[in-house]
Design an enzyme around this catalytic site. Sequence first.
Site, PDB file in Angstrom:
ATOM      1  N   PHE A 192     -44.538 -48.248  -8.752  1.00  0.00           N
ATOM      2  CA  PHE A 192     -44.057 -49.626  -8.616  1.00  0.00           C
ATOM      3  C   PHE A 192     -45.003 -50.651  -9.254  1.00  0.00           C
ATOM      4  CE2 PHE A 192     -43.591 -46.967  -4.843  1.00  0.00           C
ATOM      5  CZ  PHE A 192     -42.274 -46.591  -5.014  1.00  0.00           C
ATOM      6  N   CYS A 193     -45.618 -50.273 -10.365  1.00  0.00           N
ATOM      7  CA  CYS A 193     -46.550 -51.164 -11.075  1.00  0.00           C
ATOM      8  C   CYS A 193     -47.661 -51.641 -10.145  1.00  0.00           C
ATOM      9  CB  CYS A 193     -45.814 -52.359 -11.682  1.00  0.00           C
ATOM     10  SG  CYS A 193     -44.618 -51.920 -12.950  1.00  0.00           S
TER      11      CYS A 193
END
Length: 1014
Positions: free
Chosen positions: A423-424
């Site tokens: 998720f970055c």
Amino acid sequence: MAGGAAPPGPELLAFARFRESSERPLPYGYGPRSLRELRQREFGRLAGTVYLDHAGATLFPQSQLTSFTNDLMENVYGNPHSQNISSKLTHETVEHVRYRILAHFHTSSEDYSVIFTAGSTAALKLVAEAFPWVSPGPECSGSRFCYLTDSHTSVVGMRKVTTAMNVTSIPVRPEDMRLAERRAAAASDPDCQLPHLFCYPAQSNFSGTRYPLSWIGEVKAGRMCPVSVPGKWFVLLDAASYVSTSPLDLSVHQADFVPLSFYKLFGFPTGLGALLVNNRVAPLLRKTYFGGGTAAAYLAGEDFYIPRSSVAERFEDGTISFLDVIALKHGFDALERLTGGMENIKQHTFTLAQYTYTALSALRYPDGAPVVRIYSDSEFSSPEEQGPIINFNVLDHSGNIIGYSQVDKMASLYNIHVRTGCFCNTGACQRHLGISDEMVKKHLQAGHVCGDDVDLIDGQPTGSVRISFGYMSTVEDAQAFLRFIIAMQLHQSDGQPLPQTMPAEAGAPSESEAQDAIPAIMDGCSSSPQEDAPIASGVCSDLPSTVGAADLHSPLPMTTGTQHTPLERAAGVLDGGLGPYVITNLYLYPIKSCAAFEVTTWPLGNQGLLYDRSWMVVNHNGVCLSQKQEPRLCLIQPFIDLQQKVMVLKAKGMEPIEVPLEEDGEQAQIYQSKVCADRVNTYNCGEKISSWLSRFFGRPCQLIKQSSKFQRSAKKQGKDQPAGTTASLSLVNEAQYLLINRSSVLELQQQLNASDENGKEELFPMKDLISRFRANIITNGTRAFEEEKWDEISIGSLRFQVSGPCHRCQMICIDQQTGQRNQNVFQKLSERRERKVNFGVYLMHMSLDLSSPRFLSVGSQLDDCTLQLSHNGAYLDLEATLAEQRDELEGFQDDAGRGKKHSIILRTQLSVRVHACIEKLYNSSGRDLRRALFSLKQIFQDDKDLVHEFVMAEGLTCLIKVGAEADQNYQNYILRALGQIMLYVDGMNGVINHNETIQWLYTLIGSKVREGFS
């Protein structure tokens, strides 16, 4: 229930009972407004879908888009940098939206300025570039940039800008900040104004943890410091995730910089964000570049530039996306009208998250082991500490993590949309999953990059699964997700283990199954899939009815597979026995994702079977459609007539339609299309077929074909590929061919039928299962999944490299006859393959020569095969027992201990190889004969076992016949081969007992040309 129907399982926690048991009120919905009615009216497109990725992007309501569209239709909005009436309307509307944004965050233009950007990432980059950093010097330690490790990639990326300015970046762990919160910061020099920046998220986009907003005031006041350095601290609050479901009061929590992305809040527009800048800080910001609209005055011929006085005008380079800005007004209106405000959204979404967390945490296997592992810093007790995000991994019965990619694929079967990966937010991912820095680098070396589906490496997870709720989410969404987890993990034939297929069973299909494997023949071609489907006349009339007998050559690395000793491996392979390998079915799929076209003999092209996946159906935006989005594609049946050079399409309720096989070179207009991240040149097949497809699907569609002049290069090059050349692909996903083994299908069929609770004897017929895997070549192996151990195969003179297994998606759940889904296929295959859903192998040509026509045929035999274990250039005796050859096998083990690699080789029996050599000698002439004779000595030298077989197969007679008609050079090659043969006892005895050879040798001795021979 929204989404696909999941089977019943353990009792689900009742939502009403959950709310009643809570110590605090748990609001759900928005007062007297009916949430169900809101969903139907505003989000009708969600019918049958469970959308749980609101942290990624929330959804816009229908009324917001309608209101915005009406606004555009009723007003004229010009460029705000002009002075005409339409431009002034735009300027005034944009300024009104700025005020609306500030009011939403409980502040005004007296305290904050709104700078529109392309998103929160662009806002963060702006801060990094404009902040008044001070580089270290002789009398100054320089500025510090500190950021919480639980931060988005876009925050961490700011350090590249600061590094270029020689500014030190320091990552700060959440636990260190909480410690700093509890202890007073050391007194700092009040006269030191050295600027430092601390950045942290109001809400973790990984876990939903909400960090204290009080940190803003504490850090700015110097009472709490990320690191102990003299100077003045400024705070950047990353609010992009937080404000999507919670109110933010900037009059209380006065951060210096607040980046936003509006699609997180409204769903529309995308690509628009803002940076809220505290006006007390704005004068400190530095700017180098200036674009249109930012200058009060400048000179083109002299370094003279005066910026505009407004902060927004100074930093908004060029014309802003003013129509998108105007759309924000309608977003605010819709949000307040539908929900009553952000506080209501905060309470509603937290109730759903708390309920789901409670129910998910309670799921247990029969032995009490948990079904999921949740990654959280809270117990979901308060919306002040936890947002509506749940991050987790699914566990199997033994506590091992099931890869997130596998869970994502399973969720797709129920039309549940989740988010997977890291998720970055690598920092949070490492912290919660226990991934060290060294492991991240190791994962990269293993081929894993951010955003891919490599979910497990050496059994360890590289990421996790995330669900998140939005203001339109319902308890039915939460319960659909929970039922999916129950169906996936706890509903497996009442916990009984599934029967395993024995090798003997896998290799012995029933009589009815064997009949299924043989297509009905009509004029030398397979019948069409439906009784009323037209026969493609003459499709195979010019093709040979058979292709020569096939052979299989398949080195198997000893280092792969399960960890056994070489002796154990040899025993397991040799004792299994090998029956004939026969091609039972051939399929091509002219149109990507459409029905198969079954043939008995078919020509090859340089991209695979001729016309396989040469066409594809695209939507009105030119995006390729697959059965994932449009299952009815499988109901379109193509038939190719090679003589008439047309493809005929049929579908129920539609008149048949013809499409030319080749484009009109002069009139075909080439377009750029995309397939599996590759750009391909295509052309449109015309309005007539487009209308036909559009009527069938009820929406605009087009048929396009890959241009015959375009070569799409394969990413994986085949072995023995000539230098400077690349293998070519059609519109396939990965490789030129896909092969599956009927024994593998049979094992899956037995598992599926054994798990049928309705008592049906054959829920999944063999042929129906085969069709789901959409392979080109079907063969009857002897063991399930043995094809995954093959390295290469040969069919006659055709050689194919096995380029790897086919990783399956939810398309295998679609019945290719009806277009209906059945999740069991994917789930059972997942269980059987230990959560890695591989089925079938990809093949690529090896040095394909198309100077003459090449064909594949049903019935081509891959028989007369045997296994031999190569050891020091020789082979083990297949007639002797393993016990009798223990010394040789132990030699394998000793060599392996010294790092030497060996192979188990699946190859044709000696008789087949020898007869191939003899036939080549008889049928060759000129240069080919010279080459064949020259190579004989090396062949016998490499494989002594061939000598005995050569003698027994009248190979010496062949040599003498060739030698009697050959010149001296050719006779020299024969003598070299005889010399090698006579080095072995069998060879020497064979020559002595072969009168023709002895006479020929005497003839050579008496020859005038060879007077010196004696």
